[in-house]
Scaffold this motif. Structure first.
Motif, PDB file in Angstrom:
ATOM      1  N   GLN A 225       0.754  -1.105  -0.063  1.00  0.00           N
ATOM      2  CA  GLN A 225      -0.077  -0.069  -0.114  1.00  0.00           C
ATOM      3  C   GLN A 225       0.883   1.251   0.129  1.00  0.00           C
ATOM      4  O   GLN A 225       0.416   2.064  -0.097  1.00  0.00           O
ATOM      5  CB  GLN A 225      -1.037   0.051   1.169  1.00  0.00           C
ATOM      6  N   LEU A 226       2.001   1.282   0.249  1.00  0.00           N
ATOM      7  CA  LEU A 226       3.172   2.417   0.021  1.00  0.00           C
ATOM      8  C   LEU A 226       3.175   3.094  -1.176  1.00  0.00           C
ATOM      9  O   LEU A 226       2.923   2.192  -2.334  1.00  0.00           O
ATOM     10  CB  LEU A 226       4.482   1.947   0.648  1.00  0.00           C
ATOM     11  N   ASP A 227       3.529   4.278  -1.111  1.00  0.00           N
ATOM     12  CA  ASP A 227       3.648   4.874  -2.341  1.00  0.00           C
ATOM     13  C   ASP A 227       4.774   4.223  -3.020  1.00  0.00           C
ATOM     14  O   ASP A 227       5.839   3.787  -2.558  1.00  0.00           O
ATOM     15  CB  ASP A 227       4.094   6.301  -2.159  1.00  0.00           C
ATOM     16  N   ASN A 228       4.893   4.146  -4.350  1.00  0.00           N
ATOM     17  CA  ASN A 228       5.875   3.721  -5.290  1.00  0.00           C
ATOM     18  C   ASN A 228       6.973   4.235  -4.944  1.00  0.00           C
ATOM     19  O   ASN A 228       8.046   3.464  -5.045  1.00  0.00           O
ATOM     20  CB  ASN A 228       5.384   3.903  -6.885  1.00  0.00           C
ATOM     21  N   CYS A 229       7.422   5.405  -4.667  1.00  0.00           N
ATOM     22  CA  CYS A 229       8.628   6.116  -4.654  1.00  0.00           C
ATOM     23  C   CYS A 229       9.261   5.365  -3.342  1.00  0.00           C
ATOM     24  O   CYS A 229      10.433   5.400  -3.155  1.00  0.00           O
ATOM     25  CB  CYS A 229       8.579   7.508  -4.397  1.00  0.00           C
ATOM     26  N   VAL A 230       8.367   5.068  -2.368  1.00  0.00           N
ATOM     27  CA  VAL A 230       8.917   4.283  -1.184  1.00  0.00           C
ATOM     28  C   VAL A 230       9.233   2.874  -1.640  1.00  0.00           C
ATOM     29  O   VAL A 230      10.427   2.426  -1.029  1.00  0.00           O
ATOM     30  CB  VAL A 230       8.166   4.314   0.029  1.00  0.00           C
ATOM     31  N   LYS A 231       8.487   2.278  -2.226  1.00  0.00           N
ATOM     32  CA  LYS A 231       8.618   0.859  -2.567  1.00  0.00           C
ATOM     33  C   LYS A 231       9.895   0.715  -3.407  1.00  0.00           C
ATOM     34  O   LYS A 231      10.642  -0.416  -3.194  1.00  0.00           O
ATOM     35  CB  LYS A 231       7.465   0.365  -3.506  1.00  0.00           C
ATOM     36  N   GLN A 232      10.202   1.675  -4.247  1.00  0.00           N
ATOM     37  CA  GLN A 232      11.402   1.416  -5.087  1.00  0.00           C
ATOM     38  C   GLN A 232      12.640   1.686  -4.193  1.00  0.00           C
ATOM     39  O   GLN A 232      13.851   0.902  -4.736  1.00  0.00           O
ATOM     40  CB  GLN A 232      11.369   2.517  -6.030  1.00  0.00           C
ATOM     41  N   ILE A 233      12.667   1.873  -2.978  1.00  0.00           N
ATOM     42  CA  ILE A 233      13.771   2.430  -2.396  1.00  0.00           C
ATOM     43  C   ILE A 233      14.011   1.427  -0.897  1.00  0.00           C
ATOM     44  O   ILE A 233      14.866   1.493  -0.029  1.00  0.00           O
ATOM     45  CB  ILE A 233      14.396   3.654  -1.947  1.00  0.00           C
ATOM     46  N   PHE A 234      12.730   0.828  -0.842  1.00  0.00           N
ATOM     47  CA  PHE A 234      12.527  -0.128   0.267  1.00  0.00           C
ATOM     48  C   PHE A 234      13.686  -1.202   0.732  1.00  0.00           C
ATOM     49  O   PHE A 234      13.711  -1.556   1.801  1.00  0.00           O
ATOM     50  CB  PHE A 234      11.114  -0.823   0.295  1.00  0.00           C
ATOM     51  N   HIS A 235      14.180  -1.635  -0.228  1.00  0.00           N
ATOM     52  CA  HIS A 235      15.445  -2.589  -0.096  1.00  0.00           C
ATOM     53  C   HIS A 235      16.391  -1.831   0.618  1.00  0.00           C
ATOM     54  O   HIS A 235      17.008  -2.650   1.369  1.00  0.00           O
ATOM     55  CB  HIS A 235      15.722  -3.242  -1.409  1.00  0.00           C
ATOM     56  N   HIS A 236      16.511  -0.696   0.392  1.00  0.00           N
ATOM     57  CA  HIS A 236      17.900   0.079   1.236  1.00  0.00           C
ATOM     58  C   HIS A 236      17.213   0.193   2.604  1.00  0.00           C
ATOM     59  O   HIS A 236      17.822   0.115   3.663  1.00  0.00           O
ATOM     60  CB  HIS A 236      18.109   1.436   0.541  1.00  0.00           C
ATOM     61  N   VAL A 237      15.998   0.364   2.773  1.00  0.00           N
ATOM     62  CA  VAL A 237      15.363   0.570   4.096  1.00  0.00           C
ATOM     63  C   VAL A 237      15.571  -0.906   4.905  1.00  0.00           C
ATOM     64  O   VAL A 237      16.327  -0.776   6.309  1.00  0.00           O
ATOM     65  CB  VAL A 237      13.700   0.871   4.119  1.00  0.00           C
ATOM     66  N   VAL A 238      15.304  -1.980   4.561  1.00  0.00           N
ATOM     67  CA  VAL A 238      15.447  -3.280   5.173  1.00  0.00           C
ATOM     68  C   VAL A 238      16.828  -3.615   5.388  1.00  0.00           C
ATOM     69  O   VAL A 238      17.330  -3.998   6.381  1.00  0.00           O
ATOM     70  CB  VAL A 238      14.760  -4.462   4.054  1.00  0.00           C
ATOM     71  N   LEU A 239      17.754  -3.406   4.414  1.00  0.00           N
ATOM     72  CA  LEU A 239      19.255  -3.610   4.496  1.00  0.00           C
ATOM     73  C   LEU A 239      19.792  -2.883   5.818  1.00  0.00           C
ATOM     74  O   LEU A 239      20.502  -3.407   6.570  1.00  0.00           O
ATOM     75  CB  LEU A 239      19.835  -3.373   3.442  1.00  0.00           C
ATOM     76  N   ALA A 240      19.321  -1.620   5.678  1.00  0.00           N
ATOM     77  CA  ALA A 240      19.994  -0.610   6.760  1.00  0.00           C
ATOM     78  C   ALA A 240      19.475  -1.035   8.122  1.00  0.00           C
ATOM     79  O   ALA A 240      19.978  -1.186   9.199  1.00  0.00           O
ATOM     80  CB  ALA A 240      19.523   0.654   6.481  1.00  0.00           C
ATOM     81  N   ALA A 241      17.973  -1.477   8.119  1.00  0.00           N
ATOM     82  CA  ALA A 241      17.529  -2.055   9.510  1.00  0.00           C
ATOM     83  C   ALA A 241      18.205  -3.131   9.962  1.00  0.00           C
ATOM     84  O   ALA A 241      18.657  -3.325  11.101  1.00  0.00           O
ATOM     85  CB  ALA A 241      15.838  -2.300   9.306  1.00  0.00           C
ATOM     86  N   MET A 242      18.761  -3.994   9.148  1.00  0.00           N
ATOM     87  CA  MET A 242      19.624  -5.387   9.374  1.00  0.00           C
ATOM     88  C   MET A 242      20.766  -5.070   9.915  1.00  0.00           C
ATOM     89  O   MET A 242      21.220  -5.556  10.725  1.00  0.00           O
ATOM     90  CB  MET A 242      19.364  -6.288   8.309  1.00  0.00           C
ATOM     91  N   GLU A 243      21.227  -4.057   9.286  1.00  0.00           N
ATOM     92  CA  GLU A 243      22.822  -3.525   9.730  1.00  0.00           C
ATOM     93  C   GLU A 243      22.840  -3.086  11.043  1.00  0.00           C
ATOM     94  O   GLU A 243      23.665  -3.253  11.854  1.00  0.00           O
ATOM     95  CB  GLU A 243      23.251  -2.409   8.733  1.00  0.00           C
ATOM     96  N   ALA A 244      21.632  -2.367  11.278  1.00  0.00           N
ATOM     97  CA  ALA A 244      21.461  -1.610  12.621  1.00  0.00           C
ATOM     98  C   ALA A 244      21.255  -2.765  13.762  1.00  0.00           C
ATOM     99  O   ALA A 244      21.916  -2.590  14.768  1.00  0.00           O
ATOM    100  CB  ALA A 244      20.263  -0.704  12.734  1.00  0.00           C
ATOM    101  N   LEU A 245      20.370  -3.734  13.439  1.00  0.00           N
ATOM    102  CA  LEU A 245      20.213  -4.895  14.331  1.00  0.00           C
ATOM    103  C   LEU A 245      21.618  -5.616  14.507  1.00  0.00           C
ATOM    104  O   LEU A 245      21.868  -5.929  15.627  1.00  0.00           O
ATOM    105  CB  LEU A 245      19.422  -6.068  13.736  1.00  0.00           C
ATOM    106  N   CYS A 246      22.324  -5.812  13.424  1.00  0.00           N
ATOM    107  CA  CYS A 246      23.668  -6.549  13.598  1.00  0.00           C
ATOM    108  C   CYS A 246      24.508  -5.881  14.483  1.00  0.00           C
ATOM    109  O   CYS A 246      25.318  -6.420  15.318  1.00  0.00           O
ATOM    110  CB  CYS A 246      24.339  -6.730  12.176  1.00  0.00           C
ATOM    111  N   HIS A 247      24.690  -4.550  14.397  1.00  0.00           N
ATOM    112  CA  HIS A 247      25.606  -3.885  15.019  1.00  0.00           C
ATOM    113  C   HIS A 247      24.905  -3.911  16.509  1.00  0.00           C
ATOM    114  O   HIS A 247      26.064  -3.877  17.702  1.00  0.00           O
ATOM    115  CB  HIS A 247      25.474  -2.195  14.764  1.00  0.00           C
TER     116      HIS A 247
END
Length: 310
Positions: A225-247
């Motif tokens: 349901q997110l706007d397309n402009c957010v969906k297109q960069i969402f992989h960066h969001v998930v990767l950064a969230a995983m990096e934060a968890l890892c740290h």
């Protein structure tokens, strides 16, 4: 028929003379343009050119008052409010096509076309969310500052004219996307500054990611349901969230030396929680088909980070 060339020539001569004046006096240049009979398409195009070339937006078109209305300026002596709004919005489109989105944003604010303004700001904020060059960082900072200023002036202290305009256009979701992107800029800033605790806290509060298995379906549906402009960069969001968890995981595990059994048990419990969140992120990524949405190796990197936490 013999008059046709002269009829075409006069407007061109007037427009040319107006253009020669505009560097010295934009208002005087405007007065010559509106002498042309009919004030038709040609005049409006020339006024747009005058606006974009001189960038004398306040002199020619005024500024937005605290109640959302536009103050009178030079254009108001010659055109109706609705005509000016149309001239400004069309000028914004020309600015976008000419690669001048900042000018377009100023014109859209003055035109009162807030739906188009949010569409533009959201697109630019998303485009530079993950900056890698100095030029991209500069553009990212420019749009974040512009968006913050717009928010501070037009979206606080009980002001509702922007929200009312979006509702009347049926585009209230653009405002929600704007708020989300502003928060994501802060999230990525915290990640870049290695403020992992603050980054994860903000991501947690945004409610984009599943916190347990029962939320998985809801969060996947919410993503679509997110706007397309957010969906297109969402992989960066998930990767950064995983990096934060890892740290956070590594930092916490390093604390587990020379401490009491009770403290160790508390740390072990938190480490398990972080592992669970990481596992959920990997599943979430797979269900979103992130490899199809972004970089081919994003999912692999997310999965590898999770393995590092075992």
């Amino acid at each position: 028929a013999s008059n046709a060339p002269s009829q075409a020539l006069v407007p061109m001569l007037v427009a040319s003379f107006s253009a020669s004046l505009q560097g010295l006096d934009a208002e005087a240049a405007l007065k010559y343009l509106v002498l042309l009979s009919g004030k038709g398409k040609f005049v409006k195009e020339q006024v747009q050119r005058l606006l974009l070339e001189t960038r004398q937006f306040e002199t020619l078109a005024g500024k937005l008052a605290s109640d959302g209305s536009r103050s009178n300026a030079a254009l108001d002596a010659h055109f109706s409010k609705s005509n000016i709004s149309s001239i400004l919005a069309d000028g914004a489109n020309v600015a976008i096509q000419s690669g001048k989105p900042a000018d377009a944003a100023e014109l859209l604010v003055l035109s009162g076309h807030f739906g188009a303004l949010f569409t533009l700001m959201n697109r630019e904020l998303a485009a530079y969310l993950v900056a890698s060059t100095q030029e991209e960082f500069d553009k990212r900072q420019f749009w974040f500052n512009a968006a913050s200023q717009f928010h501070a002036i037009h979206l606080v202290h009980g002001k509702t004219y922007v929200q009312n305009a979006l509702e009347s256009e049926g585009r209230i979701s653009l405002g929600n996307t704007f708020q989300l992107l502003m928060n994501l800029v802060v999230f990525f800033d915290r990640c870049r500054e290695k403020q992992w605790e603050g980054a994860w806290l903000l991501m947690n509060n945004l409610n984009l990611l599943p916190k347990d298995d029962s939320e998985m379906t809801v969060k996947v549906e919410a993503f679509f349901q997110l706007d397309n402009c957010v969906k297109q960069i969402f992989h960066h969001v998930v990767l950064a969230a995983m990096e934060a968890l890892c740290h956070l995981f590594r930092s916490l595990r390093q604390e587990g030396t020379g401490i009491s059994i009770q403290q160790q048990n508390t740390i072990d419990q938190r480490l398990d929680e972080l592992r669970t969140l990481a596992r959920l992120l990997v599943t979430f990524s797979r269900l979103l088909n992130l490899p199809g949405l972004g970089d081919g190796d994003t999912y692999v990197r997310i999965a590898q980070l999770e393995k590092n936490m075992m």
